[in-house]
Design a protein around this motif. Sequence first.
Motif, mmCIF file in Angstrom:
data_model
loop_
_atom_site.group_PDB
_atom_site.id
_atom_site.type_symbol
_atom_site.label_atom_id
_atom_site.label_comp_id
_atom_site.label_asym_id
_atom_site.label_seq_id
_atom_site.Cartn_x
_atom_site.Cartn_y
_atom_site.Cartn_z
ATOM 1 N N ALA A 81 7.430 11.155 3.199
ATOM 2 C CA ALA A 81 6.795 9.924 2.725
ATOM 3 C C ALA A 81 5.724 10.220 1.685
ATOM 4 N N VAL A 82 4.926 11.259 1.911
ATOM 5 C CA VAL A 82 3.879 11.626 0.952
ATOM 6 C C VAL A 82 4.504 12.103 -0.353
ATOM 7 N N LEU A 83 5.526 12.950 -0.259
ATOM 8 C CA LEU A 83 6.160 13.481 -1.462
ATOM 9 C C LEU A 83 6.866 12.401 -2.278
ATOM 10 N N LEU A 84 7.358 11.376 -1.598
ATOM 11 C CA LEU A 84 8.084 10.312 -2.288
ATOM 12 C C LEU A 84 7.230 9.071 -2.539
ATOM 13 N N SER A 85 5.950 9.123 -2.154
ATOM 14 C CA SER A 85 5.105 7.931 -2.257
ATOM 15 C C SER A 85 4.945 7.463 -3.697
ATOM 16 N N GLY A 86 4.867 8.407 -4.646
ATOM 17 C CA GLY A 86 4.763 8.007 -6.044
ATOM 18 C C GLY A 86 6.005 7.273 -6.509
ATOM 19 N N LEU A 87 7.178 7.788 -6.138
ATOM 20 C CA LEU A 87 8.433 7.113 -6.474
ATOM 21 C C LEU A 87 8.545 5.780 -5.761
ATOM 22 N N SER A 131 9.414 1.743 -7.138
ATOM 23 C CA SER A 131 10.833 1.444 -6.939
ATOM 24 C C SER A 131 11.003 0.658 -5.643
ATOM 25 N N VAL A 132 12.268 0.447 -5.286
ATOM 26 C CA VAL A 132 12.564 -0.297 -4.065
ATOM 27 C C VAL A 132 12.447 0.579 -2.823
ATOM 28 N N LEU A 133 12.191 1.876 -3.017
ATOM 29 C CA LEU A 133 12.035 2.770 -1.874
ATOM 30 C C LEU A 133 10.758 2.426 -1.114
ATOM 31 N N SER A 134 10.809 2.474 0.217
ATOM 32 C CA SER A 134 9.664 2.098 1.050
ATOM 33 C C SER A 134 9.336 3.218 2.026
ATOM 34 N N THR A 135 8.060 3.634 2.055
ATOM 35 C CA THR A 135 7.643 4.644 3.016
ATOM 36 C C THR A 135 7.725 4.112 4.447
ATOM 37 N N LEU A 140 -0.325 1.116 -11.386
ATOM 38 C CA LEU A 140 -0.445 0.894 -9.954
ATOM 39 C C LEU A 140 -1.809 1.335 -9.486
ATOM 40 N N VAL A 141 -2.448 0.541 -8.684
ATOM 41 C CA VAL A 141 -3.736 0.930 -8.132
ATOM 42 C C VAL A 141 -3.542 2.160 -7.271
ATOM 43 N N GLY A 142 -4.228 3.238 -7.616
ATOM 44 C CA GLY A 142 -4.123 4.468 -6.863
ATOM 45 C C GLY A 142 -3.146 5.458 -7.454
ATOM 46 N N ILE A 143 -2.180 4.968 -8.284
ATOM 47 C CA ILE A 143 -1.194 5.877 -8.869
ATOM 48 C C ILE A 143 -0.953 5.451 -10.313
ATOM 49 N N PRO A 144 -1.756 5.907 -11.264
ATOM 50 C CA PRO A 144 -1.538 5.536 -12.662
ATOM 51 C C PRO A 144 -0.185 6.061 -13.158
ATOM 52 N N ASP A 145 0.400 5.352 -14.115
ATOM 53 C CA ASP A 145 1.678 5.789 -14.675
ATOM 54 C C ASP A 145 1.531 7.094 -15.438
ATOM 55 N N ASP A 146 0.390 7.323 -16.074
ATOM 56 C CA ASP A 146 0.203 8.501 -16.905
ATOM 57 C C ASP A 146 -1.153 9.101 -16.631
ATOM 58 N N GLU A 147 -1.161 10.310 -16.092
ATOM 59 C CA GLU A 147 -2.415 10.975 -15.772
ATOM 60 C C GLU A 147 -2.955 11.761 -16.965
#
Length: 442
Positions: A14-20, A24-28, A390-397
């Motif tokens: 879940a942590v590794l895929l949280s950014g994806l 996307s439609v993927l849900s932790t 996204l709040v907490g996960i910017p598209d470009d760091e």
Amino acid sequence: MVLVAVFGVALLVAVLLSGLAARSVLSTSFLFLLGGALVGDGFLGLVHITAGSEIVGVTADLALFVVLFTDGMHVSFPALRGAWWNPALALGLGMPLAFAGMAVVTHLLVGLDWTTSFLVGAVLAPTDPVFASAIVGRREVPARLRQLLNVESGVNDGLALPVVLLLIAAAGPTSGTAEESLSTIALELVGGLALGVALPVVVAWLVRFRLLGAEPKLQPLLPLAVGVILYATCHLTHANPYLAAFSAGAVLASVSPDSKHAFEPLGEAFAELSKFAALLVFGSLLTPSLFGDLPLGGYVAVVLAIVLIRPASLLLSLAGSRFSRREKLTAAWFGPKGFASVVYGLLVLESGIPQGHQAYTLIAVCIAVSIVAHSSTDVPIARMFDVEDLVGIPDDEHGKDPSAMASAALSDTERPDGDNLRNGVPHPVAAVRGEETDNAST
């Protein structure tokens, strides 16, 4: 230990895929639900858990206490004073309409008696923003919409609880430990409310003594100590721990805002972990036989609960509000059957009421379908609001100015306008991350 290992693996994935998942439609949340279902008796059979297993009751009890305690802290009384009308409409009109609508559908399509049907309606009334995180976690989504969903979901758990307990007693006869009179339930609720108000006030009073007070690195543990004491006291005195948790969180945030802000990152982590653990255990109960036990009318009721009853009830309650059409439709759709519904459903099953098993089957299937439907549609719908960051996960760091980031963090954590709200109060992580792109471009 197999379940612990599965939880660890699911948490890592879940942590590794949280950014994806955030884009996307993927849900932790769905990952933990699916993990529990795969290792349960319905598929691989690696763990053997039934609704009566001790781990189910302990996990559900502790997880709901933690979630309600942190939810209570998100109830900002100053914020509510400035924007209380829309949440009040959703809670005072929308929630009862959904409650009654689900009861009618359950009675007509599933054939449960009226008391049990209203019990199903009460269990499925609470909502939870964890299954719609892309809506409540994106600052580009209108603030009033995020606040509406956050406040509604934070308060409706506590509002539904007394109704659920009273309807379980009314739907009796109940079994063993669940057999309580209405007066006993009322006394437990009053006791929980009293403890939830009194303990934080006493702790806040102690902190004001000149010789007392926590050093900064230990300050987050002050609310944790309050929660641990409250949990144990409620179980020792038979006061209702859930109402105590919610009221204690709200009171503590009001009388000791510094402690609340210090505890918030730790509290969020605890709440997420407890939700994931409960979803894993709940998923292990989702066997093919459970889905097979639900009649066709039950599946129709599940679909109506998600696509008609919640949307129609909230649209009616917001008919006279200033929300745009898009905002109303978004708020109406995102009424996921909340985490509290999982625990309340288990309370119904463990109560031993005559139609408890049928009611639990309907509740469990409705929650599972809701988790999949809402947690997989939040990102696509959020993008209708022209969301890019996204709040907490910017598209470009890349290209971030460290000084600008620090300035953004300071300005947002101190800003009272609630632009980076999570459940009605400023969220530190959201505050830091949500402004990074804007400040960097400046």
